[in-house]
Structure formats: C-alpha cells, structure tokens
Design a protein around this motif. Structure first.
Motif, PDB file in Angstrom:
ATOM      1  N   CYS A  80      -3.738  -6.969  -1.190  1.00  0.00           N
ATOM      2  CA  CYS A  80      -5.007  -6.560  -0.566  1.00  0.00           C
ATOM      3  C   CYS A  80      -6.077  -7.637  -0.745  1.00  0.00           C
ATOM      4  O   CYS A  80      -6.852  -7.879   0.179  1.00  0.00           O
ATOM      5  N   CYS A 100      -0.016  -4.284  -4.983  1.00  0.00           N
ATOM      6  CA  CYS A 100      -0.900  -3.843  -3.900  1.00  0.00           C
ATOM      7  C   CYS A 100      -2.251  -4.538  -4.017  1.00  0.00           C
ATOM      8  O   CYS A 100      -2.787  -5.034  -3.018  1.00  0.00           O
ATOM      9  N   CYS A 147      -6.113   1.882   4.010  1.00  0.00           N
ATOM     10  CA  CYS A 147      -5.969   0.430   4.136  1.00  0.00           C
ATOM     11  C   CYS A 147      -4.759   0.092   5.005  1.00  0.00           C
ATOM     12  O   CYS A 147      -4.849  -0.750   5.907  1.00  0.00           O
ATOM     13  N   VAL A 182      -6.268   6.094  -5.193  1.00  0.00           N
ATOM     14  CA  VAL A 182      -5.345   5.103  -4.632  1.00  0.00           C
ATOM     15  C   VAL A 182      -4.639   5.677  -3.408  1.00  0.00           C
ATOM     16  O   VAL A 182      -4.530   5.003  -2.380  1.00  0.00           O
ATOM     17  N   CYS A 197      -6.916  -0.078  -6.966  1.00  0.00           N
ATOM     18  CA  CYS A 197      -5.580  -0.281  -7.533  1.00  0.00           C
ATOM     19  C   CYS A 197      -5.648  -0.922  -8.918  1.00  0.00           C
ATOM     20  O   CYS A 197      -4.908  -0.531  -9.823  1.00  0.00           O
ATOM     21  N   VAL A 237      -7.259   5.653  -0.531  1.00  0.00           N
ATOM     22  CA  VAL A 237      -7.722   4.331  -0.094  1.00  0.00           C
ATOM     23  C   VAL A 237      -6.568   3.467   0.413  1.00  0.00           C
ATOM     24  O   VAL A 237      -6.695   2.800   1.445  1.00  0.00           O
ATOM     25  N   ALA A 238      -5.435   3.486  -0.287  1.00  0.00           N
ATOM     26  CA  ALA A 238      -4.305   2.646   0.137  1.00  0.00           C
ATOM     27  C   ALA A 238      -3.718   3.141   1.462  1.00  0.00           C
ATOM     28  O   ALA A 238      -3.291   2.327   2.289  1.00  0.00           O
ATOM     29  N   CYS A 279       0.842  -1.203   0.000  1.00  0.00           N
ATOM     30  CA  CYS A 279       0.000   0.000   0.000  1.00  0.00           C
ATOM     31  C   CYS A 279       0.875   1.251   0.000  1.00  0.00           C
ATOM     32  O   CYS A 279       0.615   2.200  -0.747  1.00  0.00           O
ATOM     33  N   THR A 298     -11.776  -3.010  -1.273  1.00  0.00           N
ATOM     34  CA  THR A 298     -11.955  -1.763  -2.014  1.00  0.00           C
ATOM     35  C   THR A 298     -10.621  -1.274  -2.570  1.00  0.00           C
ATOM     36  O   THR A 298     -10.530  -0.842  -3.721  1.00  0.00           O
ATOM     37  N   CYS A 299      -9.585  -1.365  -1.770  1.00  0.00           N
ATOM     38  CA  CYS A 299      -8.254  -0.940  -2.202  1.00  0.00           C
ATOM     39  C   CYS A 299      -7.805  -1.745  -3.420  1.00  0.00           C
ATOM     40  O   CYS A 299      -7.272  -1.186  -4.393  1.00  0.00           O
TER      41      CYS A 299
END
Length: 112
Positions: free
Chosen positions: A108, A104, A57, A50, A79, A53-54, A19, A74-75
């Motif tokens: 994830c 990623c 995460c 990204v 991605c 969210v990353a 991430c 979701t990540c």
C-alpha cells in the motif's frame, strides 16, 4: 477475453492481493479474539478496521479511483498499527496476522 488482472500493473495487483490476504487474516483474528478478555480488546477493533479499510483499498485500486493513493496510505497506517498490536499477543491467530499485515502495508505504501 481480458481478465481484470491482465489490465492492472504489477504493483496494483500486488496491493489488491495483499489487501485481500490481510482482510482474510484479520477477519479470522477478530472472530477468535472475541471473549478473550480486556487485554485483547484493541486487537479485534484494529482487525475490523483493517477489514474495512483494506477491502475499500482493494476496490478503489481495482477501479483506478483517483482516491486510491489516499486510501492506500491510510490502509498502510491501519495495517501497521494492527500488526504492532497482533505482535504483542501469543495467540496463533494474532501471530498469523502479522506477516500479511506487514506485506499489505508495504504494498500500500508503494501505491500511495
């Protein structure tokens, strides 16, 4: 004294690390895409998604949140969408995003 990495399992560490790599690549790509024309509009938008969210995460995975698997799913989706977009552009900064984004997404998905 124990470090946070010592307290996390391998898949969680990998997800967090991937991430962070995706965030770095996408932050750079989004900045480089600014002013490149209308054909590039979607790329920086997805890169910003990204980054948001990353980052979230990674934080939720590190804290052991009950929502980390939901955000990881979701990540991965974000991605993958961003990697698909970046692959369409010949710019070095876009191409440099693809591998970190795919890694990623894969890590994830394993967390989800």
């Amino acid at each position: 004294m124990a470090q946070i990495n010592d307290l996390l399992d391998d898949s969680t560490r990998e997800c967090i690390d991937n991430c962070h790599e995706a965030v770095k690549a996408c932050a750079h790509c989004a900045d480089e895409c600014i002013g490149k024309g209308e054909e590039m509009e979607e790329c920086p938008r997805l890169c910003r998604d990204v980054v948001t969210v990353a980052s979230t995460c990674a934080q939720l995975c590190a804290s052991g949140s009950q929502f980390n698997s939901d955000i990881a799913e979701t990540c991965a989706d974000v991605c993958e969408a961003c990697a698909d977009e970046c692959e369409q552009h010949d710019h070095d900064h876009c191409q440099a995003c693809v591998e970190p984004l795919r890694e990623c997404a894969e890590s994830c998905r394993s967390m989800a």
